[in-house]
Scaffold this motif. Structure first.
Motif, PDB file in Angstrom:
ATOM      1  N   ARG A 258       3.029 -18.208   3.228  1.00 56.01           N
ATOM      2  CA  ARG A 258       3.317 -17.956   4.639  1.00 56.01           C
ATOM      3  C   ARG A 258       2.304 -16.957   5.172  1.00 56.01           C
ATOM      4  N   ARG A 259       1.734 -17.281   6.300  1.00 57.50           N
ATOM      5  CA  ARG A 259       0.826 -16.346   6.951  1.00 57.50           C
ATOM      6  C   ARG A 259       1.648 -15.328   7.735  1.00 57.50           C
ATOM      7  N   MET A 260       1.397 -14.050   7.470  1.00 55.70           N
ATOM      8  CA  MET A 260       2.113 -13.000   8.165  1.00 55.70           C
ATOM      9  C   MET A 260       1.668 -12.947   9.627  1.00 55.70           C
ATOM     10  N   ALA A 261       2.612 -12.714  10.521  1.00 56.97           N
ATOM     11  CA  ALA A 261       2.322 -12.766  11.955  1.00 56.97           C
ATOM     12  C   ALA A 261       1.489 -11.584  12.429  1.00 56.97           C
ATOM     13  N   CYS A 262       1.539 -10.462  11.719  1.00 60.09           N
ATOM     14  CA  CYS A 262       0.796  -9.275  12.156  1.00 60.09           C
ATOM     15  C   CYS A 262      -0.703  -9.534  12.045  1.00 60.09           C
ATOM     16  N   GLU A 263      -1.422  -9.274  13.113  1.00 63.45           N
ATOM     17  CA  GLU A 263      -2.860  -9.499  13.139  1.00 63.45           C
ATOM     18  C   GLU A 263      -3.648  -8.226  12.801  1.00 63.45           C
ATOM     19  N   THR A 264      -2.945  -7.113  12.648  1.00 63.65           N
ATOM     20  CA  THR A 264      -3.602  -5.830  12.416  1.00 63.65           C
ATOM     21  C   THR A 264      -4.473  -5.854  11.165  1.00 63.65           C
ATOM     22  N   PHE A 265      -4.015  -6.543  10.146  1.00 60.87           N
ATOM     23  CA  PHE A 265      -4.686  -6.482   8.852  1.00 60.87           C
ATOM     24  C   PHE A 265      -5.715  -7.600   8.651  1.00 60.87           C
ATOM     25  N   ASN A 266      -5.744  -8.594   9.538  1.00 55.92           N
ATOM     26  CA  ASN A 266      -6.664  -9.718   9.378  1.00 55.92           C
ATOM     27  C   ASN A 266      -8.090  -9.309   9.715  1.00 55.92           C
ATOM     28  N   PHE A 267      -9.050 -10.039   9.201  1.00 61.25           N
ATOM     29  CA  PHE A 267     -10.449  -9.720   9.508  1.00 61.25           C
ATOM     30  C   PHE A 267     -11.331 -10.950   9.282  1.00 61.25           C
ATOM     31  N   GLY A 268     -12.531 -10.899   9.840  1.00 60.75           N
ATOM     32  CA  GLY A 268     -13.525 -11.930   9.620  1.00 60.75           C
ATOM     33  C   GLY A 268     -14.525 -11.454   8.586  1.00 60.75           C
ATOM     34  N   CYS A 269     -14.650 -12.198   7.508  1.00 63.62           N
ATOM     35  CA  CYS A 269     -15.537 -11.817   6.403  1.00 63.62           C
ATOM     36  C   CYS A 269     -16.922 -12.436   6.624  1.00 63.62           C
ATOM     37  N   PRO A 270     -17.970 -11.629   6.806  1.00 68.14           N
ATOM     38  CA  PRO A 270     -19.308 -12.185   7.016  1.00 68.14           C
ATOM     39  C   PRO A 270     -19.851 -12.821   5.742  1.00 68.14           C
ATOM     40  N   MET A 271     -20.150 -14.091   5.808  1.00 66.48           N
ATOM     41  CA  MET A 271     -20.749 -14.783   4.665  1.00 66.48           C
ATOM     42  C   MET A 271     -22.259 -14.711   4.808  1.00 66.48           C
ATOM     43  N   GLN A 272     -22.929 -14.405   3.690  1.00 66.59           N
ATOM     44  CA  GLN A 272     -24.331 -14.032   3.757  1.00 66.59           C
ATOM     45  C   GLN A 272     -25.166 -14.686   2.662  1.00 66.59           C
ATOM     46  N   LEU A 273     -26.466 -14.683   2.901  1.00 67.09           N
ATOM     47  CA  LEU A 273     -27.457 -15.167   1.955  1.00 67.09           C
ATOM     48  C   LEU A 273     -28.278 -13.970   1.520  1.00 67.09           C
ATOM     49  N   ILE A 274     -28.548 -13.861   0.211  1.00 62.88           N
ATOM     50  CA  ILE A 274     -29.202 -12.657  -0.302  1.00 62.88           C
ATOM     51  C   ILE A 274     -30.221 -13.023  -1.378  1.00 62.88           C
ATOM     52  N   ARG A 275     -31.306 -12.246  -1.430  1.00 61.57           N
ATOM     53  CA  ARG A 275     -32.342 -12.435  -2.440  1.00 61.57           C
ATOM     54  C   ARG A 275     -33.081 -11.110  -2.607  1.00 61.57           C
ATOM     55  N   ARG A 276     -34.055 -11.082  -3.499  1.00 64.68           N
ATOM     56  CA  ARG A 276     -34.896  -9.907  -3.647  1.00 64.68           C
ATOM     57  C   ARG A 276     -35.737  -9.694  -2.393  1.00 64.68           C
ATOM     58  N   SER A 277     -36.039  -8.432  -2.116  1.00 65.74           N
ATOM     59  CA  SER A 277     -36.932  -8.119  -0.996  1.00 65.74           C
ATOM     60  C   SER A 277     -38.376  -8.473  -1.373  1.00 65.74           C
ATOM     61  N   GLY A 278     -39.199  -8.636  -0.362  1.00 61.35           N
ATOM     62  CA  GLY A 278     -40.618  -8.899  -0.589  1.00 61.35           C
ATOM     63  C   GLY A 278     -40.923 -10.367  -0.771  1.00 61.35           C
ATOM     64  N   ALA A 279     -42.156 -10.640  -1.161  1.00 58.49           N
ATOM     65  CA  ALA A 279     -42.616 -12.020  -1.344  1.00 58.49           C
ATOM     66  C   ALA A 279     -41.914 -12.666  -2.525  1.00 58.49           C
ATOM     67  N   VAL A 280     -41.577 -13.938  -2.388  1.00 56.65           N
ATOM     68  CA  VAL A 280     -40.914 -14.694  -3.454  1.00 56.65           C
ATOM     69  C   VAL A 280     -41.645 -16.017  -3.631  1.00 56.65           C
ATOM     70  N   PRO A 281     -41.497 -16.667  -4.788  1.00 61.04           N
ATOM     71  CA  PRO A 281     -42.115 -17.985  -4.991  1.00 61.04           C
ATOM     72  C   PRO A 281     -41.672 -18.986  -3.928  1.00 61.04           C
ATOM     73  N   LYS A 282     -42.503 -19.983  -3.706  1.00 59.74           N
ATOM     74  CA  LYS A 282     -42.237 -20.955  -2.653  1.00 59.74           C
ATOM     75  C   LYS A 282     -40.926 -21.710  -2.859  1.00 59.74           C
ATOM     76  N   VAL A 283     -40.543 -21.937  -4.109  1.00 61.48           N
ATOM     77  CA  VAL A 283     -39.295 -22.648  -4.378  1.00 61.48           C
ATOM     78  C   VAL A 283     -38.115 -21.881  -3.777  1.00 61.48           C
ATOM     79  N   ILE A 284     -38.097 -20.570  -3.996  1.00 57.02           N
ATOM     80  CA  ILE A 284     -37.014 -19.742  -3.468  1.00 57.02           C
ATOM     81  C   ILE A 284     -37.078 -19.696  -1.949  1.00 57.02           C
ATOM     82  N   GLU A 285     -38.271 -19.503  -1.418  1.00 54.45           N
ATOM     83  CA  GLU A 285     -38.438 -19.435   0.036  1.00 54.45           C
ATOM     84  C   GLU A 285     -38.037 -20.747   0.693  1.00 54.45           C
ATOM     85  N   ARG A 286     -38.380 -21.861   0.060  1.00 55.32           N
ATOM     86  CA  ARG A 286     -38.068 -23.175   0.626  1.00 55.32           C
ATOM     87  C   ARG A 286     -36.557 -23.397   0.696  1.00 55.32           C
TER      88      ARG A 286
END
Length: 296
Positions: A258-286
Motif C-alpha cells: 500500500r502506498r502511504m498517502a503522506c507525500e512528505t516523505f516521497n522524493f524523486g531520485c535522479p538517475m545518472q550516468l557516471i564514468r572516469r573524468s578526462g579522456a576515455v577510449p572511443k568505445v566508452i565515449e561512443r
C-alpha cells in the motif's frame, strides 16, 4: 623484475581467482581445470618469490602480499586494456570490452533506456564485448576508479573526485507498507506523520542523509544495500520503506503493498550516468553518447 607476456598471463589468472573468490568459480570463467589454475598460481608465486594465498580445506584466502600483488596486477591489466583499445582505435575499429555496472531493480523502470542503448550500440559496434553487472552505487564508483567498470548507471550520492556524472531522468519514490503491516488496514486520515516517524523503517545504506528520515533513526530501523533487499523487508510487514514506484506497482495491484498517502516523505531520485573524468577510449565515449541520445 622485467615483466614478460607469461607474467601478464599469470597475473590475469590470479586476478580471476581473486575476483571469483577461489579456484572453483574461476575455472568457469577461464575455461581451464582447477589443477591447471593451481599450477599457474604456484608458478606466479615462484616467479615473484612471495606466497599469494592460502588454499585448502578452510577455503581460499589472500595473504597481505597477495592482496598487494592483486592490486598491482589489476592496475597493470587495466592499463593494458586501455592501451589496447587506443591501438585498435588507430585502425578505426571499435573493439574490446565495455564493462557497465548498474544498480539493481531497474528493469521495470520505464525511464531506463539501457536496453535501447545496448541494442543501438551493438548494431554499430558488434565486435565490442559488453559485460553488464549489478552493484550498489558505492561499489560502482570504486570500480570506475580502479578500472573494474567503465560506465555506471544509477543514482550516486556523495560523488568522489575523479569521476564525471550527468543526469538522465528522475525515478519517483514513495513510501510503502505491506498488507501485514499495522498501517495497511487503517484509514489515511487516521495515520499521523508522528506515527509514521515512530514506526520502524528500512533504508538503503548508500543513501545520503537527505534521502533517509530527517529525524534520528531508531534502533528498530534496518539498513540494506540493495533495492530488492529493501523490498523484501517491506513485504515482511515489519517496516516502512521508500521504494521506486515502478517496482512497487505490481505488488500494489496484487494487494501486497500500500502506498502511504503522506507525500512528505516521497522524493524523486535522479538517475545518472557516471564514468572516469578526462579522456576515455572511443568505445566508452561512443556508448556514453549513445545512451545520452536516448534522453532527448
Amino acid at each position: 623484475m622485467k615483466l614478460t607476456g607469461s607474467d601478464i598471463h599469470l597475473l590475469s589468472v590470479f586476478d580471476s581467482v581473486v575476483r571469483n573468490d577461489g579456484f572453483s568459480a574461476a575455472q568457469i570463467e577461464l575455461g581451464i581445470s582447477q589443477p591447471t589454475i593451481s599450477n599457474h598460481i604456484t608458478a606466479l608465486e615462484e616467479r615473484l618469490g612471495v606466497k599469494l594465498c592460502q588454499r585448502g580445506r578452510r577455503g581460499f584466502m589472500l595473504t597481505e602480499k597477495g592482496r598487494m600483488v592483486h592490486e598491482i596486477g589489476q592496475a597493470l591489466l587495466d592499463g593494458l586494456n586501455t592501451h589496447s583499445a587506443h591501438l585498435a582505435e588507430l585502425r578505426g575499429n571499435l573493439v574490446g570490452q565495455l564493462k557497465i555496472a548498474m544498480v539493481d531493480a531497474i528493469t521495470t523502470d520505464p525511464g531506463c533506456k539501457l536496453p535501447e542503448a545496448i541494442r543501438s550500440f551493438t548494431q554499430a559496434a558488434p565486435a565490442v564485448r559488453i559485460d553488464l553487472s549489478i552493484s550498489n552505487p558505492q561499489d560502482i564508483m570504486a570500480g570506475l576508479l580502479d578500472g573494474s567498470y567503465h560506465i555506471g548507471f544509477g543514482s550516486f550520492d556523495n560523488l568522489v573526485s575523479g569521476l564525471h556524472l550527468t543526469d538522465l531522468y528522475v525515478e519517483p519514490h514513495a513510501l510503502y507498507c505491506a498488507d501485514t503491516h499495522p498501517f495497511f488496514a487503517r484509514k489515511d486520515v487516521d495515520i499521523t506523520d508522528a506515527e509514521i516517524e515512530d514506526t520502524p523503517w528500512v533504508h538503503r545504506g548508500y543513501w545520503s542523509q537527505q534521502r533517509m528520515k530527517s529525524y534520528a533513526a531508531s534502533d528498530e530501523d534496518r539498513i540494506v544495500r540493495q533495492i530488492e533487499s529493501q523490498l523484501m523487508m517491506v513485504l515482511s510487514g515489519g517496516y516502512l520503506g521508500l521504494l521506486p514506484e515502478h517496482l512497487a506497482a505490481s505488488f500494489e495491484v496484487d494487494g501486497r503493498l500500500r502506498r502511504m498517502a503522506c507525500e512528505t516523505f516521497n522524493f524523486g531520485c535522479p538517475m545518472q550516468l557516471i564514468r572516469r573524468s578526462g579522456a576515455v577510449p572511443k568505445v566508452i565515449e561512443r556508448f556514453w553518447q549513445t545512451l545520452q541520445a536516448c534522453y532527448p
